[in-house]
Design a protein around this motif. Structure first.
Motif, PDB file in Angstrom:
ATOM      1  N   SER A 261      33.675  40.515  45.978  1.00 22.60           N
ATOM      2  CA  SER A 261      32.617  41.281  45.369  1.00 22.60           C
ATOM      3  C   SER A 261      32.701  41.217  43.841  1.00 22.60           C
ATOM      4  O   SER A 261      33.708  40.761  43.284  1.00 22.60           O
ATOM      5  CB  SER A 261      32.714  42.748  45.813  1.00 22.60           C
ATOM      6  OG  SER A 261      33.910  43.344  45.282  1.00 22.60           O
ATOM      7  N   LYS A 262      31.670  41.702  43.189  1.00 21.17           N
ATOM      8  CA  LYS A 262      31.646  41.718  41.736  1.00 21.17           C
ATOM      9  C   LYS A 262      32.841  42.490  41.181  1.00 21.17           C
ATOM     10  O   LYS A 262      33.511  42.034  40.250  1.00 21.17           O
ATOM     11  CB  LYS A 262      30.338  42.348  41.249  1.00 21.17           C
ATOM     12  CG  LYS A 262      30.179  42.351  39.743  1.00 21.17           C
ATOM     13  CD  LYS A 262      28.829  42.958  39.350  1.00 21.17           C
ATOM     14  CE  LYS A 262      28.668  42.990  37.827  1.00 21.17           C
ATOM     15  NZ  LYS A 262      27.377  43.605  37.437  1.00 21.17           N
ATOM     16  N   ALA A 263      33.122  43.650  41.792  1.00 24.01           N
ATOM     17  CA  ALA A 263      34.234  44.473  41.313  1.00 24.01           C
ATOM     18  C   ALA A 263      35.573  43.765  41.504  1.00 24.01           C
ATOM     19  O   ALA A 263      36.456  43.829  40.634  1.00 24.01           O
ATOM     20  CB  ALA A 263      34.236  45.814  42.046  1.00 24.01           C
ATOM     21  N   HIS A 264      35.736  43.071  42.628  1.00 19.43           N
ATOM     22  CA  HIS A 264      36.968  42.319  42.874  1.00 19.43           C
ATOM     23  C   HIS A 264      37.118  41.197  41.842  1.00 19.43           C
ATOM     24  O   HIS A 264      38.207  40.984  41.290  1.00 19.43           O
ATOM     25  CB  HIS A 264      36.928  41.730  44.284  1.00 19.43           C
ATOM     26  CG  HIS A 264      38.128  40.925  44.657  1.00 19.43           C
ATOM     27  ND1 HIS A 264      39.282  41.477  45.151  1.00 19.43           N
ATOM     28  CD2 HIS A 264      38.352  39.573  44.627  1.00 19.43           C
ATOM     29  CE1 HIS A 264      40.167  40.523  45.396  1.00 19.43           C
ATOM     30  NE2 HIS A 264      39.622  39.357  45.096  1.00 19.43           N
ATOM     31  N   LEU A 268      40.088  40.294  38.982  1.00 21.83           N
ATOM     32  CA  LEU A 268      40.752  38.999  38.875  1.00 21.83           C
ATOM     33  C   LEU A 268      40.627  38.441  37.461  1.00 21.83           C
ATOM     34  O   LEU A 268      41.590  37.875  36.916  1.00 21.83           O
ATOM     35  CB  LEU A 268      40.163  38.006  39.883  1.00 21.83           C
ATOM     36  CG  LEU A 268      40.457  38.262  41.362  1.00 21.83           C
ATOM     37  CD1 LEU A 268      39.835  37.171  42.213  1.00 21.83           C
ATOM     38  CD2 LEU A 268      41.959  38.355  41.631  1.00 21.83           C
ATOM     39  N   ARG A 269      39.438  38.578  36.864  1.00 27.41           N
ATOM     40  CA  ARG A 269      39.262  38.067  35.493  1.00 27.41           C
ATOM     41  C   ARG A 269      40.144  38.826  34.503  1.00 27.41           C
ATOM     42  O   ARG A 269      40.682  38.237  33.554  1.00 27.41           O
ATOM     43  CB  ARG A 269      37.788  38.142  35.088  1.00 27.41           C
ATOM     44  CG  ARG A 269      36.911  37.124  35.812  1.00 27.41           C
ATOM     45  CD  ARG A 269      35.609  36.869  35.090  1.00 27.41           C
ATOM     46  NE  ARG A 269      34.731  38.031  35.058  1.00 27.41           N
ATOM     47  CZ  ARG A 269      33.864  38.341  36.016  1.00 27.41           C
ATOM     48  NH1 ARG A 269      33.775  37.580  37.100  1.00 27.41           N
ATOM     49  NH2 ARG A 269      33.097  39.400  35.902  1.00 27.41           N
ATOM     50  N   GLU A 270      40.295  40.125  34.724  1.00 31.78           N
ATOM     51  CA  GLU A 270      41.190  40.912  33.865  1.00 31.78           C
ATOM     52  C   GLU A 270      42.626  40.428  34.009  1.00 31.78           C
ATOM     53  O   GLU A 270      43.357  40.312  33.009  1.00 31.78           O
ATOM     54  CB  GLU A 270      41.091  42.398  34.236  1.00 31.78           C
ATOM     55  CG  GLU A 270      39.773  43.047  33.843  1.00 31.78           C
ATOM     56  CD  GLU A 270      39.603  44.451  34.423  1.00 31.78           C
ATOM     57  OE1 GLU A 270      40.426  44.841  35.286  1.00 31.78           O
ATOM     58  OE2 GLU A 270      38.654  45.148  34.022  1.00 31.78           O
ATOM     59  N   MET A 271      43.041  40.143  35.249  1.00 32.21           N
ATOM     60  CA  MET A 271      44.396  39.619  35.471  1.00 32.21           C
ATOM     61  C   MET A 271      44.560  38.251  34.824  1.00 32.21           C
ATOM     62  O   MET A 271      45.610  37.952  34.233  1.00 32.21           O
ATOM     63  CB  MET A 271      44.682  39.510  36.976  1.00 32.21           C
ATOM     64  CG  MET A 271      44.870  40.830  37.671  1.00 32.21           C
ATOM     65  SD  MET A 271      45.437  40.602  39.372  1.00 32.21           S
ATOM     66  CE  MET A 271      47.118  40.027  39.094  1.00 32.21           C
ATOM     67  N   ALA A 272      43.531  37.427  34.923  1.00 27.77           N
ATOM     68  CA  ALA A 272      43.588  36.085  34.320  1.00 27.77           C
ATOM     69  C   ALA A 272      43.811  36.190  32.821  1.00 27.77           C
ATOM     70  O   ALA A 272      44.646  35.463  32.246  1.00 27.77           O
ATOM     71  CB  ALA A 272      42.297  35.329  34.626  1.00 27.77           C
ATOM     72  N   ILE A 273      43.098  37.093  32.180  1.00 26.62           N
ATOM     73  CA  ILE A 273      43.242  37.267  30.726  1.00 26.62           C
ATOM     74  C   ILE A 273      44.665  37.677  30.384  1.00 26.62           C
ATOM     75  O   ILE A 273      45.272  37.166  29.430  1.00 26.62           O
ATOM     76  CB  ILE A 273      42.215  38.306  30.206  1.00 26.62           C
ATOM     77  CG1 ILE A 273      40.795  37.725  30.304  1.00 26.62           C
ATOM     78  CG2 ILE A 273      42.523  38.718  28.766  1.00 26.62           C
ATOM     79  CD1 ILE A 273      39.695  38.752  30.111  1.00 26.62           C
ATOM     80  N   ARG A 274      45.225  38.611  31.163  1.00 28.41           N
ATOM     81  CA  ARG A 274      46.601  39.060  30.904  1.00 28.41           C
ATOM     82  C   ARG A 274      47.609  37.931  31.083  1.00 28.41           C
ATOM     83  O   ARG A 274      48.670  37.929  30.462  1.00 28.41           O
ATOM     84  CB  ARG A 274      46.952  40.235  31.827  1.00 28.41           C
ATOM     85  CG  ARG A 274      46.225  41.518  31.480  1.00 28.41           C
ATOM     86  CD  ARG A 274      46.906  42.733  32.102  1.00 28.41           C
ATOM     87  NE  ARG A 274      46.913  42.697  33.561  1.00 28.41           N
ATOM     88  CZ  ARG A 274      45.931  43.186  34.309  1.00 28.41           C
ATOM     89  NH1 ARG A 274      44.862  43.726  33.745  1.00 28.41           N
ATOM     90  NH2 ARG A 274      46.013  43.132  35.627  1.00 28.41           N
ATOM     91  N   HIS A 275      47.280  36.950  31.939  1.00 30.64           N
ATOM     92  CA  HIS A 275      48.166  35.804  32.163  1.00 30.64           C
ATOM     93  C   HIS A 275      47.855  34.641  31.219  1.00 30.64           C
ATOM     94  O   HIS A 275      48.449  33.568  31.346  1.00 30.64           O
ATOM     95  CB  HIS A 275      48.042  35.315  33.615  1.00 30.64           C
ATOM     96  CG  HIS A 275      48.780  36.173  34.602  1.00 30.64           C
ATOM     97  ND1 HIS A 275      48.272  37.366  35.075  1.00 30.64           N
ATOM     98  CD2 HIS A 275      49.989  36.014  35.219  1.00 30.64           C
ATOM     99  CE1 HIS A 275      49.123  37.898  35.942  1.00 30.64           C
ATOM    100  NE2 HIS A 275      50.170  37.100  36.047  1.00 30.64           N
TER     101      HIS A 275
END
Length: 573
Positions: A261-264, A268-275
């Motif tokens: 979903s959009k929220a999911h 994931l994009r937030e996690m990608a940025i942190r990585h």
């Protein structure tokens, strides 16, 4: 894309409603309802049958067969058209409101000149319904809830209907030259109970052949927009299907992105940025260099983010990422885990397939066990008797063992009466292998009455499963207003399973209720409530709903070996 049987079923059901609205013969309306159900559940495509073949379907006589032939030949039925014309369009619009029946719709039109949903809302808010007989406060509240359901549904369609369309599109496009992969995504892949539009993905170096084939599909009514990467069509049934063609090496990223979903995806994009990455539909990229890290599969993208692969049915931002990070993500059940179906009907009551055909179809599915649970006597129009059910038991016992590796269970679906009473006394119920108990009437009792009614049924030691617990029919009838947390607690206390009814019109319990019930420690049964052999494959939708409720094999009693299941089904088991 929709089976001709289902089209004819809808038409005959509409005609039955029209006959009822116009004050026609109640027997005639009932005859068309029965024929509609029989055709909808008939395993053979009716468009391939002649008049004689049609009349071999139960409840289909000469007159109905002629109407079916006329519809299949011309796309219309003159008798239906004439009856439609005799009823104001406004009344037909009002009937589309769940909870508002044809008779009440006609009263509103004749007494208050209400001919649209908007006018009905105005009439309720202006309190003009107060003086109409049968339109008390509770009825008005139900109508308002029905309008809310109608508006919420919008252009959405049921999961099963969307799946039929999507799988046919995928099959057609998979055969196109240059197509390396093809599949559906979006809320359909997440097994949401209703679908707005269908997202189909193709992996191909050259998009043109897929786009050409897509626009030429036999059920395409309109090409809404056509481009190199995305094309949208509207089917003859009004459903929008979007096709996106991805580079083959971006398949995993595209599938992940368009599944949602959009929220999911935001998580994931937030996690990608942190990585130190950037995530898009084309892949996971190093933020500084722009170099692609991974993109071919969903698994490798999740892995780069420090996560296991998360099943699509869990991707709703309901704690799945936190659970995955802690290693607590459930291993959700799969359809292959189902060992048997514990709620089915035959033509002894309101089913359309005979006992032998239902058993044979279940055996073909590879089940280890299969339960026949026809209706008990207190349900209107079923005409069940002690003698009939005992005669069926003898037939079931005789068939048991005919299909090697599959055992048969003889059960019944009891009706939970207004006081929580059941159709048969305890000593008679003791003779069944299992009892499913369901609410089929008196939906408008108070919250306290409905709660007490369900709890009392749970407390009967012979009741193993509460069938379609909320009684909802998606887009047609809201669930009953009971304190389900109290019901869930009673089920956990008494060892009574809650059904996840797999019929696409029910999916009851729904995913949010499953999550709540699971916290109480309830066990579940995923059943089809099949009334025909063609309903048995609905199991996939129940399993998808169970997954959305985070259920594992341990939570679902019909994934268990027969010996363990029998212990559970025993009174006090």
């Amino acid at each position: 894309m929709v089976r001709p049987n289902e089209e004819v079923e809808a038409l005959l059901q509409e005609y039955a409603d029209l006959v009822a609205i116009t004050g026609g013969d109640a027997y005639k309306a009932r005859a068309y309802e029965k024929a509609a159900r029989a055709i909808g559940g008939h395993p053979t495509d009716v468009s391939r049958l002649d008049a004689k073949g049609l009349q071999e379907i139960p409840n289909v006589g000469k007159s109905i067969a002629e109407k079916v032939e006329e519809y299949l030949r011309t796309g219309r039925v003159s008798a239906v058209e004439e009856t439609r014309a005799a009823i104001p369009a406004g009344v037909r619009e009002l009937i589309s409101i769940p909870t508002l029946g044809p008779k009440k719709a006609l009263v509103l039109y004749e007494e208050l000149h209400v001919s649209s949903v908007a006018e009905l809302l105005d009439a309720i808010h202006e309190e003009r319904l107060r003086d109409l007989k049968g339109f008390g406060e509770k009825t008005q509240a139900n109508i308002l809830h029905g309008i809310e359901l109608l508006q919420k549904a919008g252009g959405r369609i049921l999961l099963g209907a969307a799946m039929d369309v999507a799988e046919q599109v995928v099959a057609e496009l998979s055969a196109v030259s240059g197509c390396e992969r093809c599949g559906y995504a979006g809320s359909l892949r997440r097994m949401r109970e209703t679908i707005g539009d269908i997202d189909v993905l193709v992996a191909a170096t050259d998009s043109a052949p897929s786009m050409e084939a897509f626009c030429a599909l036999p059920h395409t009514a309109e090409v809404i927009a056509r481009g190199e990467k995305k094309t949208s069509i509207r089917t003859t049934k009004g459903l929008q299907v979007d096709l996106r063609v991805l580079p083959p090496d971006s398949w995993g990223a595209g599938l992940l992105y368009f599944t949602g979903s959009k929220a999911h995806n935001i998580r994931l994009r937030e996690m990608a940025i942190r990585h130190g990455y950037k995530l898009s539909e084309y892949g996971l990229f190093h933020a500084k260099s722009g170099r692609k890290a991974v993109s071919a599969t969903e698994e490798e993208i999740y892995a780069k983010l420090g996560l296991p692969w998360i099943p699509p049915t869990l991707r709703e931002d309901r704690g799945e990422i936190a659970a995955a990070l802690k290693g607590e993500l459930p291993e959700v059940m799969q359809e292959k885990d189902i060992r048997g179906d514990l709620h089915t009907h035959t033509d002894l009551t309101d089913g359309v397939s005979c006992l032998e055909d239902m058993v044979a179809a279940a055996a073909e599915r590879g089940y280890a066990y299969f339960a026949v649970t026809d209706h008990a006597p207190n349900l209107y129009m079923q005409r069940m008797t002690d003698e009939k059910i005992l005669a069926q038991r003898e037939k079931v016992r005789a068939l048991d063992g005919k299909h090697r590796r599959m055992r048969l269970l003889h059960g019944t679906e009891l009706n939970i009466g207004p006081e929580g009473d059941l159709d048969w006394p305890d000593e008679f119920l003791a003779g069944f292998d299992l009892c499913v108990a369901s609410v089929h009437s008196h939906f408008n009792q108070t919250r306290e009455e409905l709660t007490r009614r369900l709890v009392r049924a749970c407390e009967n030691p012979h009741v193993a499963i509460i069938g379609h617990p909320t009684t909802r029919q998606i887009g047609k009838r809201p669930g009953i207003d009971a304190d389900f947390d109290e019901v869930f607690a009673a089920c956990a206390r008494t060892g009574t399973a809650l059904e996840i009814n797999a019929h696409p019109e029910r999916l009851d319990l729904g995913d949010e209720d499953i999550l709540r019930a699971k916290r109480h420690g309830v066990k579940f049964a995923v059943n089809t409530d099949a009334h025909s052999v063609v309903h048995l494959p609905y199991m996939r939708y129940g399993v998808g709903t169970a997954q959305r409720g985070w259920l594992t094999k341990d939570d679902v009693i019909n994934t268990w070996p027969l010996q363990k299941l029998r212990r559970f089904l025993q009174p006090g088991g």
